[in-house]
Scaffold this motif. Sequence first.
Motif, PDB file in Angstrom:
ATOM      1  N   ARG A 116       0.874  -1.156  -0.161  1.00  0.00           N
ATOM      2  CA  ARG A 116       0.043  -0.030  -0.097  1.00  0.00           C
ATOM      3  C   ARG A 116       0.874   1.164   0.044  1.00  0.00           C
ATOM      4  NH1 ARG A 116      -2.515   0.492   6.115  1.00  0.00           N
ATOM      5  NH2 ARG A 116      -0.431   0.711   7.016  1.00  0.00           N
ATOM      6  N   THR A 168      -4.496   0.889 -10.581  1.00  0.00           N
ATOM      7  CA  THR A 168      -3.674   2.192 -10.138  1.00  0.00           C
ATOM      8  C   THR A 168      -2.959   2.872 -11.201  1.00  0.00           C
ATOM      9  OG1 THR A 168      -1.955   0.645  -9.403  1.00  0.00           O
ATOM     10  CG2 THR A 168      -3.650   1.102  -7.508  1.00  0.00           C
ATOM     11  N   THR A 207      -5.603   5.011 -12.869  1.00  0.00           N
ATOM     12  CA  THR A 207      -6.151   6.233 -12.191  1.00  0.00           C
ATOM     13  C   THR A 207      -4.917   7.063 -11.441  1.00  0.00           C
ATOM     14  OG1 THR A 207      -5.821   4.765 -10.013  1.00  0.00           O
ATOM     15  CG2 THR A 207      -8.139   4.651 -11.245  1.00  0.00           C
ATOM     16  N   LYS A 208      -3.773   6.657 -11.368  1.00  0.00           N
ATOM     17  CA  LYS A 208      -2.590   7.214 -10.836  1.00  0.00           C
ATOM     18  C   LYS A 208      -2.722   7.630  -9.363  1.00  0.00           C
ATOM     19  CE  LYS A 208      -0.440   7.921 -14.620  1.00  0.00           C
ATOM     20  NZ  LYS A 208       0.999   7.201 -14.583  1.00  0.00           N
ATOM     21  N   GLN A 209      -3.448   6.516  -8.449  1.00  0.00           N
ATOM     22  CA  GLN A 209      -3.910   6.696  -7.056  1.00  0.00           C
ATOM     23  C   GLN A 209      -3.243   5.640  -6.373  1.00  0.00           C
ATOM     24  OE1 GLN A 209      -7.988   6.528  -6.792  1.00  0.00           O
ATOM     25  NE2 GLN A 209      -8.329   8.745  -7.356  1.00  0.00           N
ATOM     26  N   HIS A 210      -2.905   5.920  -5.255  1.00  0.00           N
ATOM     27  CA  HIS A 210      -2.319   4.970  -4.277  1.00  0.00           C
ATOM     28  C   HIS A 210      -3.489   4.215  -3.524  1.00  0.00           C
ATOM     29  CE1 HIS A 210       1.975   6.968  -4.148  1.00  0.00           C
ATOM     30  NE2 HIS A 210       1.400   6.799  -5.115  1.00  0.00           N
ATOM     31  N   VAL A 211      -3.297   2.976  -3.296  1.00  0.00           N
ATOM     32  CA  VAL A 211      -4.450   2.076  -2.436  1.00  0.00           C
ATOM     33  C   VAL A 211      -4.017   1.305  -1.443  1.00  0.00           C
ATOM     34  CG1 VAL A 211      -6.061   2.295  -4.303  1.00  0.00           C
ATOM     35  CG2 VAL A 211      -4.278   0.357  -4.345  1.00  0.00           C
ATOM     36  N   ASN A 212      -4.798   1.079  -0.504  1.00  0.00           N
ATOM     37  CA  ASN A 212      -4.267   0.240   0.462  1.00  0.00           C
ATOM     38  C   ASN A 212      -4.421  -1.352   0.313  1.00  0.00           C
ATOM     39  OD1 ASN A 212      -3.633  -0.609   3.135  1.00  0.00           O
ATOM     40  ND2 ASN A 212      -5.684  -0.019   4.077  1.00  0.00           N
ATOM     41  N   SER A 250       4.275   3.605  -5.244  1.00  0.00           N
ATOM     42  CA  SER A 250       3.845   3.946  -6.704  1.00  0.00           C
ATOM     43  C   SER A 250       3.591   3.087  -7.620  1.00  0.00           C
ATOM     44  CB  SER A 250       5.300   4.911  -6.930  1.00  0.00           C
ATOM     45  OG  SER A 250       6.093   4.039  -7.414  1.00  0.00           O
ATOM     46  N   GLN A 251       3.023   3.591  -8.859  1.00  0.00           N
ATOM     47  CA  GLN A 251       2.359   2.551  -9.755  1.00  0.00           C
ATOM     48  C   GLN A 251       3.476   1.631 -10.250  1.00  0.00           C
ATOM     49  OE1 GLN A 251       1.510   5.844  -9.783  1.00  0.00           O
ATOM     50  NE2 GLN A 251      -0.176   5.497  -8.815  1.00  0.00           N
TER      51      GLN A 251
END
Length: 239
Positions: A41, A82, A85-90, A44-45
């Motif tokens: 989590r 990810t 979306t370029k988002q970080h997720v848990n 980076s991508q």
Amino acid sequence: MRHIFHQIPWIYPKDIIELRELYQRHGTLEHYKKGTIIKSRGESQRLFYLVDGLCMYYANYVENNPMSFSLVLPERTMGDITCITKQHVNVTTIVIRDADILVVPPDILLEAMRQDAELAIKICRHVVAKQESSLEAVITNMSCEPAQRLKILLKSMLLESGVEIKEGWYPVPLTLTHEEYGQIINVTRVTISRILTHWQSERLICRENKTIIVHHRLFDDVYDWLQYFPENNGCSRYK
């Protein structure tokens, strides 16, 4: 077993052929040992394509309370959502069987989508299908008792392998430990042992070495909304 969507819980559909070909052209093959965390989590991508082996997506892995919302089988991508979306997720991605994985530059995926609108639509549909599978898994764990969750997981494994469950006995195509089953359906290893022992006494399952073999009667009370809408059958996978 499906409550809302067309996707079976815990097991994502295989990648579309265009993605498989893309990753094979641009990926670097690496071998990972069982227990390796390949992405955690907040990281980076990173983009991975599983060629052989078995992985899992976990939530809360670092808190020593791992709960899986997806088994990752070969011919599936890890990290694509990810990357888009370029988002970080848990989420923690861990290897649970020795695996051969193509490591792919993450920008490859978005660039392919920018260059081909039709491919981008296919990829978006595929990503939605994966998220639907995860949601079905969460819904199952929230709404069903442990024994029912395990039935649904076993049936998902059989359906993913292409089995049409009618009458008779069926070997479960994946061999998991009791601890792994427990992590997927959010119960203890002891609970898994208790459920399987009870089913064996009822002659609903038997064992051949480490393989669980199930009788079709085990699934008699497994609800699936699609069975009431037969015109939807056959459309549960995005091509």
